[in-house]
Design a protein around this motif. Structure first.
Motif, PDB file in Angstrom:
ATOM      1  N   GLY A   1       0.793  -1.220   0.000  1.00 41.38           N
ATOM      2  CA  GLY A   1       0.000   0.000   0.000  1.00 41.38           C
ATOM      3  C   GLY A   1       0.823   1.267   0.000  1.00 41.38           C
ATOM      4  O   GLY A   1       1.638   1.489   0.887  1.00 41.38           O
TER       5      GLY A   1
ATOM      6  N   TYR B   1       0.409   2.301   5.457  1.00 39.93           N
ATOM      7  CA  TYR B   1       0.832   2.566   4.090  1.00 39.93           C
ATOM      8  C   TYR B   1       1.994   3.564   4.098  1.00 39.93           C
ATOM      9  O   TYR B   1       2.181   4.315   5.071  1.00 39.93           O
ATOM     10  CB  TYR B   1      -0.315   3.166   3.267  1.00 39.93           C
TER      11      TYR B   1
ATOM     12  N   LEU C   1      -4.629   5.933  -3.640  1.00 43.69           N
ATOM     13  CA  LEU C   1      -4.050   4.754  -3.016  1.00 43.69           C
ATOM     14  C   LEU C   1      -3.722   3.732  -4.093  1.00 43.69           C
ATOM     15  O   LEU C   1      -4.563   3.408  -4.922  1.00 43.69           O
ATOM     16  CB  LEU C   1      -5.034   4.165  -1.999  1.00 43.69           C
TER      17      LEU C   1
ATOM     18  N   ARG D   1       6.970   6.979   6.054  1.00 43.05           N
ATOM     19  CA  ARG D   1       6.384   5.670   6.331  1.00 43.05           C
ATOM     20  C   ARG D   1       6.808   5.229   7.728  1.00 43.05           C
ATOM     21  O   ARG D   1       7.703   5.829   8.334  1.00 43.05           O
ATOM     22  CB  ARG D   1       6.854   4.631   5.305  1.00 43.05           C
TER      23      ARG D   1
ATOM     24  N   GLY E   1       3.976  -0.012  -1.966  1.00 43.01           N
ATOM     25  CA  GLY E   1       4.277  -0.538  -0.650  1.00 43.01           C
ATOM     26  C   GLY E   1       5.620  -0.044  -0.164  1.00 43.01           C
ATOM     27  O   GLY E   1       6.182   0.917  -0.707  1.00 43.01           O
TER      28      GLY E   1
END
Length: 427
Positions: free
Chosen positions: A125, A277, A176, A290, A181
């Motif tokens: 994601g 995500y 999205l 992240r 990822g």
């Protein structure tokens, strides 16, 4: 010779165990000598070794020392310039080939992780966050563009929906991509190095390439050894130096800065990124962030043209982090580092061949995690005589920076200032 260690980054501090690898001493013969043990070199090596080639890699420092072991760790599809730019400048067949390949790098990463059991904290994601309504219109067009090439794991998000996946109110919306990822980038590189070695490849660390003898039987020289090969693959990117002058003239190393917080409580971490995500915004000089496997926030951004190291990285990046997440004002920063990527004038990668037997790929322009894995596969195909996809990249036009190397930095900085001003004004 001095031993070059990893920079003091979070990734180096949390890396999986690393075996001792030899320096190159004496003479070696191989099918393919690869210069650089980053993603491009390692991906090429694995693809060649899986097809029966004998491969040796020379690395100036350690596996993943450069951008491959310092980047934001985000799996982002396409290229630094998207497929619509390619469509406007290329013939239809070439554009179709490049468009079809734009989503392959992420699949290669996941296939390698699964096949070779690489432990690198893979999480699915990725979010493209829109700072303005103009950015949202861009994402709407991007979604249609990517879906035209069969990429359908996309969801447009309005301002309310994006707050469900990013705990801030600064965005107008977003998109999205569930095929995006993030990973621990150095551990991915270390795992790929181990995969290459399991297939019979040999990696020589602390062995910088200092000269290439070109010709029918090219030779790569290091301070204490030589490798004679049938083919050479140049995969040094921003850390290549001036080993191949015709490549350095068309590219420029740039630095990006990254900070990492102390470990956050599970509750605080979940409030920032509830679905875990990764995120990048849509600005020209974008911010990206992240969570790590141990609940730290990694936050990066900014560009230093010419790859100089700023005196105070935290002072540059922390305000950006606090703009998105003011609740982190009392959180300690445990790590701050810079890493270099290679910028091209077109912001598209440069792929090609020098003579009959020296191949290269460089210039990911800040979009390298997925592209480098694709590049390795494409380079290996070319060495096996299947050059259609290689030629699609090699035929992209590339130009030297205006004014030569002397003016690379000021002209690029001026262009960045212009686009940053446009971002701030919303035009």
């Amino acid at each position: 010779m001095a031993h070059t260690a990893y920079p003091q980054s979070y990734y180096a501090a949390s890396a999986n165990s690393v075996p001792a690898r030899p320096e190159l001493n004496g003479d070696v013969e191989t099918d393919v000598c690869i210069i650089g043990a980053g993603y491009t070199g390692l991906s090429t090596a694995i693809a060649l070794l899986e097809n029966g080639f004998k491969v040796s890699i020379v690395e100036a420092a350690k596996v993943g020392f450069g951008a491959s072991g310092r980047n934001g760790g985000q799996i982002v599809n396409s290229y630094s310039r998207d497929i619509d730019v390619i469509e406007r400048s290329c013939a239809p067949k070439q554009a179709q080939l490049l468009g079809d390949m734009a989503f392959e790098g992420g699949r290669i990463i996941r296939e390698r992780i699964a096949k070779y059991n690489i432990q690198c904290d893979l999480k699915d994601g990725g979010v493209f966050a829109a700072n303005t309504s103009k950015h949202m219109k861009h994402l709407e067009s991007q979604k249609k563009l990517w879906e035209r090439y069969g990429h359908t794991q996309l969801e447009l998000m309005d301002a309310k929906r994006i707050q469900e996946v990013v705990g801030t109110d600064i965005y107008a919306g977003g998109m999205l991509d569930m095929s995006g990822g993030h990973i621990h980038p150095l551990n991915l590189a270390l795992g790929e190095a181990a995969a290459a070695e399991s297939l019979g490849g040999v990696i020589y660390e602390q062995s910088p390439a200092i000269r290439i003898d070109r010709g029918a039987n090219p030779v790569v020289h290091t301070p204490n050894g030589r490798i004679k090969a049938k083919f050479i693959v140049v995969a040094g990117n921003a850390y290549l130096g001036n080993l191949v002058p015709e490549l350095s003239a068309k590219s420029m190393p740039c630095g990006t800065q990254v900070i990492t917080t102390e470990p956050l409580s599970a509750e605080l971490a979940k409030s920032l990124l509830p679905q875990d995500y990764c995120v990048e915004d849509c600005n020209y000089l974008l911010d990206y962030y992240r969570l790590t496997g141990d609940n730290r926030l990694i936050f990066g951004g900014g560009v230093v043209y010419g790859a100089r190291d700023p005196a105070n990285i935290e002072a540059i990046i922390r305000p950006k982090m606090l703009k998105a997440f003011p609740q982190l004002k009392d959180v300690k920063i445990d790590y701050a580092w810079t890493g270099n990527f290679l910028l091209t004038l077109s912001r598209l990668p440069q792929v090609g061949r020098l003579g009959d037997n020296i191949y290269y790929s460089q210039g990911c322009s800040g979009h390298g995690v997925t592209y480098t894995h694709l590049a390795g596969k494409v380079l290996a195909e070319a060495l096996r005589g299947q050059a259609e996809r290689f030629d699609a990249f090699a035929d992209l036009p590339h130009y030297p920076f205006p004014g030569g190397r002397l003016f690379q930095v000021p002209f690029s900085a001026l262009g960045a200032w212009y686009y940053t001003l446009r971002d701030k004004l919303g035009i």
